[in-house]
Design an enzyme around this catalytic site. Structure first.
Site, short mmCIF file in Angstrom:
data_model
loop_
_atom_site.label_atom_id
_atom_site.label_comp_id
_atom_site.label_asym_id
_atom_site.label_seq_id
_atom_site.Cartn_x
_atom_site.Cartn_y
_atom_site.Cartn_z
N HIS A 135 0.86 -1.20 0.00
CA HIS A 135 0.00 0.00 0.00
C HIS A 135 0.89 1.23 0.00
O HIS A 135 1.32 1.72 1.05
CB HIS A 135 -0.93 -0.04 1.22
CG HIS A 135 -1.92 1.08 1.28
ND1 HIS A 135 -3.08 1.00 2.00
CD2 HIS A 135 -1.93 2.32 0.71
CE1 HIS A 135 -3.77 2.13 1.88
NE2 HIS A 135 -3.08 2.95 1.11
N HIS B 244 1.40 4.92 -2.39
CA HIS B 244 1.03 5.79 -3.52
C HIS B 244 2.30 6.47 -4.00
O HIS B 244 2.94 7.20 -3.21
CB HIS B 244 0.03 6.85 -3.07
CG HIS B 244 -1.22 6.28 -2.49
ND1 HIS B 244 -2.36 6.09 -3.23
CD2 HIS B 244 -1.50 5.82 -1.23
CE1 HIS B 244 -3.30 5.55 -2.45
NE2 HIS B 244 -2.80 5.37 -1.24
N HIS C 31 -9.53 1.22 -1.29
CA HIS C 31 -9.46 1.83 0.03
C HIS C 31 -10.87 1.79 0.61
O HIS C 31 -11.82 2.23 -0.05
CB HIS C 31 -9.03 3.30 -0.06
CG HIS C 31 -7.57 3.51 -0.33
ND1 HIS C 31 -6.90 2.91 -1.36
CD2 HIS C 31 -6.65 4.28 0.32
CE1 HIS C 31 -5.63 3.31 -1.33
NE2 HIS C 31 -5.45 4.14 -0.33
N GLU D 160 -11.22 3.54 5.98
CA GLU D 160 -10.15 4.39 6.53
C GLU D 160 -10.84 5.47 7.37
O GLU D 160 -10.64 5.53 8.59
CB GLU D 160 -9.33 5.01 5.39
CG GLU D 160 -8.21 5.94 5.85
CD GLU D 160 -7.49 6.64 4.68
OE1 GLU D 160 -8.04 6.67 3.56
OE2 GLU D 160 -6.39 7.18 4.90
N ASP E 146 1.88 3.99 2.86
CA ASP E 146 0.85 4.84 2.25
C ASP E 146 1.47 6.01 1.49
O ASP E 146 1.61 5.95 0.27
CB ASP E 146 -0.13 5.33 3.33
CG ASP E 146 -1.51 5.68 2.79
OD1 ASP E 146 -1.76 5.45 1.60
OD2 ASP E 146 -2.34 6.20 3.57
N ASP E 147 1.84 7.07 2.19
CA ASP E 147 2.41 8.28 1.57
C ASP E 147 3.60 8.75 2.41
O ASP E 147 3.52 9.74 3.13
CB ASP E 147 1.34 9.39 1.53
CG ASP E 147 0.11 8.95 0.76
OD1 ASP E 147 0.17 8.92 -0.49
OD2 ASP E 147 -0.90 8.60 1.40
#
Ligand code: ADE
Ligand code: ZN
Length: 337
Positions: free
Chosen positions: A17, A19, A197, A200, A278-279
């Protein structure tokens, strides 16, 4: 380094996961903005970093999309992806399943081809030079309409061999999986795996929809599954992977403190949970920092960390043989460390 920090750093890891637009470090952002004659509304790297303080998902997304605005040419997407790969290579990441958000770029006039060609070139180089295997996931932006997702799917068809799956991200509340039932059906018919997603910020209901309407093979995040016992039982029974992102959840106020992160509860309930970043450029850490953050907060044992690392390979789209090889390597690492 503490003992647990060393253990995490040396452990072979997979990320499911991530991005790619969320790996855009401020230094590289300024460099690419200069190259492309684009303005960043901050005067320095420090000032930009200071703006990374979020109360919810939307506040983050506004900054994340603004940052992506400076990406224009194939080389920009290559540089972004290569920077991520070299960073995680230094953290013993050996496999990544990466999201990209084509609409973030095509909606500003950047050709789909520029985006995917730059990312793909870096991923191939990462495989050949760094030994990082990969899969690519094309994510639809759920705040846009289904028609835009259909158009994006059309643009992806010539690159079908480069893309393993389609996903669903961006602003969750008010944009349920049901909104994308038709385009996900078409994507599945074209041979794409599906993920989304869900849960969340959104309710457990969105996770049901992702399972029943989008036929996903993984749930990204899935935190709110815990609100629904029946759902938890189903997820555990079918071994549906949840790609958790601890530092992201902390920064976006999905949880108030990592000490309250329900990871052990999830594991005890039989959920196939994995740790992801994630980021990372926005949330203060890549894979090692996510593992370490949660390990320190919850006082996780090496054995629990080993289970999490094995889960990621298990939940990946590597072949059964590759999975077995990697799971054996993680077990071997545990025995020797
Ligand atoms: N896009 C990038 N990161 C995201 C997240 N955590 N949730 C939804 N959309 C995203
Ligand atoms: Zn995400």
């Amino acid at each position: 380094m503490t003992r647990i920090e060393e253990f995490i750093a040396g452990m072979p890891k997979a990320e499911l996961h991530l991005h790619i637009e969320g790996t855009f470090e401020p230094e590289l952002m300024f460099e690419i903005a200069k190259r492309n004659n684009k303005e960043i509304p901050y005067s320095s790297v420090e000032e930009l970093k200071a703006a990374y303080s979020f109360n919810n998902l939307q506040e983050f997304l506004d900054i994340y999309y603004a940052g992506a605005n400076v990406l224009i040419g194939e080389q920009d997407f290559y540089d972004l992806t290569w920077a991520y790969l070299t960073k995680v290579h230094s953290q013993n990441l050996v496999h990544t399943e990466m999201f990209f958000d084509p609409q973030t770029h095509t909606n500003r006039g950047v050709a789909f081809d520029m985006v995917i060609q730059g990312i793909h070139r870096a991923l191939e180089e990462g495989k050949n030079k760094l030994g990082i295997s990969y899969r690519l996931i094309m994510s639809f932006l759920r705040h846009l309409d289904e028609e835009s997702a259909f158009k994006t799917l059309e643009q992806a068809m010539p690159y079908k061999d480069w893309i393993s799956a389609v996903g669903l991200d961006s602003s969750e509340m008010g944009n349920p999986p049901a909104k994308f039932t038709n385009v996900f059906r078409k994507a599945r018919e074209a041979g794409f795996i599906t993920v989304a997603h869900a849960g969340e910020e959104g309710p457990a209901e969105y996770i049901w929809e992702a399972l029943d309407l989008l036929k996903v093979t993984r749930i990204d995040h899935g935190n709110h599954s815990l609100d629904d016992d029946e759902l938890v039982a189903r997820l555990a029974k079918i071994k549906m992977p949840l790609t958790l992102c601890p530092l992201s959840n902390l920064e976006l106020k999905v949880v108030t403190d990592l000490k309250e992160y329900p990871l052990v509860e999830m594991m005890d309930k039989g959920l196939l949970v994995t740790i992801n970043s994630d980021d990372p450029a926005y949330f203060g850490g890549y894979m090692n920092e996510n593992y370490l953050g949660i390990a320190n907060a919850l006082d996780l044992t090496k054995e629990q960390l080993t289970v999490l690392a094995k889960n990621a390979f298990m939940a990946s789209w590597l072949s059964d043989k590759e999975k077995e090889t990697m799971i054996n390597k993680v077990e071997e690492y545990y025995k020797n460390n």
